[in-house]
Structure formats: structure tokens, C-alpha cells
Scaffold this motif. Structure first.
Motif, PDB file in Angstrom:
ATOM      1  N   GLN A   1       0.835  -1.201   0.000  1.00 33.22           N
ATOM      2  CA  GLN A   1       0.000   0.000   0.000  1.00 33.22           C
ATOM      3  C   GLN A   1       0.873   1.257   0.000  1.00 33.22           C
ATOM      4  N   HIS A   2       0.310   2.353  -0.460  1.00 29.66           N
ATOM      5  CA  HIS A   2       1.016   3.626  -0.504  1.00 29.66           C
ATOM      6  C   HIS A   2       1.160   4.196   0.904  1.00 29.66           C
ATOM      7  N   ARG A   3       2.161   5.011   1.101  1.00 32.11           N
ATOM      8  CA  ARG A   3       2.433   5.647   2.396  1.00 32.11           C
ATOM      9  C   ARG A   3       1.199   6.335   2.972  1.00 32.11           C
ATOM     10  N   ARG A   4       0.403   6.944   2.143  1.00 29.60           N
ATOM     11  CA  ARG A   4      -0.765   7.680   2.641  1.00 29.60           C
ATOM     12  C   ARG A   4      -1.733   6.766   3.389  1.00 29.60           C
ATOM     13  N   GLU A   5      -1.745   5.466   3.058  1.00 23.90           N
ATOM     14  CA  GLU A   5      -2.612   4.516   3.770  1.00 23.90           C
ATOM     15  C   GLU A   5      -2.054   4.222   5.165  1.00 23.90           C
ATOM     16  N   VAL A   6      -0.733   4.210   5.290  1.00 20.08           N
ATOM     17  CA  VAL A   6      -0.107   3.969   6.595  1.00 20.08           C
ATOM     18  C   VAL A   6      -0.395   5.121   7.543  1.00 20.08           C
ATOM     19  N   VAL A   7      -0.271   6.350   7.071  1.00 16.30           N
ATOM     20  CA  VAL A   7      -0.454   7.504   7.956  1.00 16.30           C
ATOM     21  C   VAL A   7      -1.907   7.689   8.383  1.00 16.30           C
ATOM     22  N   LYS A   8      -2.835   7.035   7.725  1.00 19.32           N
ATOM     23  CA  LYS A   8      -4.248   7.108   8.114  1.00 19.32           C
ATOM     24  C   LYS A   8      -4.558   6.253   9.345  1.00 19.32           C
TER      25      LYS A   8
ATOM     26  N   ASN B   1       8.493   3.886  -4.885  1.00 18.94           N
ATOM     27  CA  ASN B   1       7.174   4.428  -5.239  1.00 18.94           C
ATOM     28  C   ASN B   1       6.345   4.754  -4.008  1.00 18.94           C
ATOM     29  N   ARG B   2       7.010   4.777  -2.846  1.00 16.53           N
ATOM     30  CA  ARG B   2       6.381   5.097  -1.561  1.00 16.53           C
ATOM     31  C   ARG B   2       5.342   4.061  -1.144  1.00 16.53           C
ATOM     32  N   ARG B   3       5.577   2.819  -1.539  1.00 16.30           N
ATOM     33  CA  ARG B   3       4.703   1.700  -1.139  1.00 16.30           C
ATOM     34  C   ARG B   3       5.434   0.841  -0.114  1.00 16.30           C
ATOM     35  N   VAL B   4       4.683   0.269   0.808  1.00 21.24           N
ATOM     36  CA  VAL B   4       5.261  -0.523   1.881  1.00 21.24           C
ATOM     37  C   VAL B   4       5.838  -1.822   1.310  1.00 21.24           C
ATOM     38  N   GLU B   5       7.145  -2.048   1.558  1.00 22.99           N
ATOM     39  CA  GLU B   5       7.784  -3.270   1.103  1.00 22.99           C
ATOM     40  C   GLU B   5       8.259  -4.152   2.255  1.00 22.99           C
ATOM     41  N   ARG B   6       8.261  -3.598   3.466  1.00 23.21           N
ATOM     42  CA  ARG B   6       8.686  -4.378   4.631  1.00 23.21           C
ATOM     43  C   ARG B   6       8.074  -3.779   5.893  1.00 23.21           C
TER      44      ARG B   6
END
Length: 87
Positions: free
Chosen positions: A39-46, A78-83
Motif C-alpha cells: 500500500q502507498h504511504r498515505r494509507e499507513v499515515v491514516k 514508489n512510496r509503497r510498503v515493502e517491509r
């Protein structure tokens, strides 16, 4: 060897939920956040986390202190979670 390396590069990034060697299990509950892999970083910060969180871009310098309940999210180019890992 070269063909093996080329094949692994073509396969794309390896996504992982892991903890450093010797770390006690899933001390931060990272497994609960496996749905954020890719998922993109913006999903993590939510997400409203109840413990410390660190978002790390690939090649960022980070401190080596181990905080058992901290969740670390490593992002790809691409600012997506890889780990996702504890510490």
C-alpha cells in the motif's frame, strides 16, 4: 550466477514482514498490519497506531536502537510498503 541475479531482478521487489535476528517474536504486533504491504504511504499515515511507528524510505539512515513495540514500515521507491518489522 548472472542469470540467477537477472531473474531475481526481473521478479520485482520481495515484500516481507520480519523482525531482526534474535528479536523476540512479533513484539510490536506487526502481523496485524500485513494488509498494508504494497500500500502507498498515505494509507499507513491514516492508521491510528497505539505504539511508536517509524516510516522509512529506502536508503534512509535510521538509528539502530531497538524499541520492541515500535513498528517500522519500509517504503520502496514508489512510496509503497515493502517491509514491516518491529524495532
Amino acid at each position: 550466477l548472472i542469470l540467477t541475479l537477472a531473474a531475481s531482478l526481473l521478479a520485482g521487489p520481495v515484500l516481507a514482514i520480519s523482525n531482526p535476528p534474535g528479536a523476540p517474536g512479533d513484539s510490536c504486533g506487526s502481523a496485524r498490519y500485513g494488509y498494508l504491504m504494497g500500500q502507498h504511504r498515505r494509507e499507513v499515515v491514516k492508521v491510528d497506531f497505539s505504539q511508536p511507528v517509524r516510516i522509512i524510505r529506502r536508503n534512509d539512515r535510521v538509528t539502530q536502537d531497538y524499541i520492541p513495540n515500535r513498528i517500522n514500515f519500509v517504503l520502496d521507491g514508489n512510496r509503497r510498503v515493502e517491509r514491516i518489522y518491529c524495532g
